[in-house]
Design a protein around this motif. Sequence first.
Motif, PDB file in Angstrom:
ATOM      1  N   ASP A  26      -2.120  12.867   3.276  1.00 33.96           N
ATOM      2  CA  ASP A  26      -1.354  11.781   2.657  1.00 33.96           C
ATOM      3  C   ASP A  26      -1.259  10.538   3.534  1.00 33.96           C
ATOM      4  O   ASP A  26      -0.261   9.813   3.504  1.00 33.96           O
ATOM      5  CB  ASP A  26       0.044  12.249   2.245  1.00 33.96           C
ATOM      6  CG  ASP A  26       0.000  13.285   1.146  1.00 33.96           C
ATOM      7  OD1 ASP A  26      -0.868  13.168   0.262  1.00 33.96           O
ATOM      8  OD2 ASP A  26       0.820  14.234   1.180  1.00 33.96           O
ATOM      9  N   ALA A  27      -2.308  10.300   4.308  1.00 32.72           N
ATOM     10  CA  ALA A  27      -2.384   9.048   5.061  1.00 32.72           C
ATOM     11  C   ALA A  27      -2.864   7.940   4.134  1.00 32.72           C
ATOM     12  O   ALA A  27      -3.479   8.202   3.096  1.00 32.72           O
ATOM     13  CB  ALA A  27      -3.343   9.195   6.239  1.00 32.72           C
ATOM     14  N   GLU A  28      -2.588   6.709   4.509  1.00 32.88           N
ATOM     15  CA  GLU A  28      -3.099   5.552   3.782  1.00 32.88           C
ATOM     16  C   GLU A  28      -4.455   5.205   4.383  1.00 32.88           C
ATOM     17  O   GLU A  28      -4.528   4.788   5.533  1.00 32.88           O
ATOM     18  CB  GLU A  28      -2.142   4.377   3.911  1.00 32.88           C
ATOM     19  CG  GLU A  28      -0.784   4.644   3.290  1.00 32.88           C
ATOM     20  CD  GLU A  28       0.201   3.552   3.612  1.00 32.88           C
ATOM     21  OE1 GLU A  28       0.050   2.432   3.073  1.00 32.88           O
ATOM     22  OE2 GLU A  28       1.113   3.794   4.418  1.00 32.88           O
ATOM     23  N   HIS A  29      -5.505   5.396   3.605  1.00 31.56           N
ATOM     24  CA  HIS A  29      -6.854   5.110   4.096  1.00 31.56           C
ATOM     25  C   HIS A  29      -7.253   3.703   3.663  1.00 31.56           C
ATOM     26  O   HIS A  29      -7.152   3.344   2.492  1.00 31.56           O
ATOM     27  CB  HIS A  29      -7.865   6.120   3.556  1.00 31.56           C
ATOM     28  CG  HIS A  29      -9.251   5.850   4.029  1.00 31.56           C
ATOM     29  ND1 HIS A  29     -10.143   5.092   3.302  1.00 31.56           N
ATOM     30  CD2 HIS A  29      -9.886   6.191   5.173  1.00 31.56           C
ATOM     31  CE1 HIS A  29     -11.267   4.989   3.977  1.00 31.56           C
ATOM     32  NE2 HIS A  29     -11.143   5.649   5.105  1.00 31.56           N
ATOM     33  N   LEU A  30      -7.724   2.919   4.626  1.00 33.36           N
ATOM     34  CA  LEU A  30      -8.143   1.542   4.361  1.00 33.36           C
ATOM     35  C   LEU A  30      -9.640   1.427   4.616  1.00 33.36           C
ATOM     36  O   LEU A  30     -10.096   1.579   5.753  1.00 33.36           O
ATOM     37  CB  LEU A  30      -7.395   0.561   5.265  1.00 33.36           C
ATOM     38  CG  LEU A  30      -5.871   0.631   5.243  1.00 33.36           C
ATOM     39  CD1 LEU A  30      -5.284  -0.375   6.223  1.00 33.36           C
ATOM     40  CD2 LEU A  30      -5.329   0.402   3.840  1.00 33.36           C
TER      41      LEU A  30
END
Length: 192
Positions: free
Chosen positions: A149-153
């Motif tokens: 549930d990390a924010e991937h950019l």
Amino acid sequence: MSTEPDTPTAVFLGDSYTVGTATSLDGTGFPAILGDLRGWHVVNLGFPGTGYSTGQPDGRCPPAGCTSYIGVLPDAVAAQPDIIVVSGGRNDLGRPSLDEAVAAFYPELRAALPNTRVIVTSPLWDDSPTPAALVELREVVEREATAIDAEHLDLGDLFLDRPDLIAPDDLHPNEAGLELIATTIDAILPLE
């Protein structure tokens, strides 16, 4: 350096692109620019030559060398971050068990910092064509980051055919390149 009580602490894990090697920002890199844009107190734990599976045994490291990202987690936890940003991977190309190293790192990161906002950027390349191995690594990083549930950019190929953004060493982003990393992250990262 004292910070305001409401100033979020952002810890950065990464490599020479994170610390700004070969520029006037060496040691602070794009995290300092992004921290100014976002109002974050920045703790830069990046180190040149490191990665998900790669430590760098050179004169700037302790005798045993620098550790890969997973070994930096105790220092990241000690900084008590509100946010952790992971940006790197280019030094890992060609290393054995790379997929396994990435897959081991992210669950360990989440276990160590269960309530911290985790932001992960796709690995970056210089102004030459991006090698297929880095494209594959980007997919692995995105999959493993998303699994916790990390924010991937996805930063894409920011420097492709842009030698004007690369330092004279023909490898690292120059000051304008570091600013582009920071402003791109700032533009696509949701506020929280």
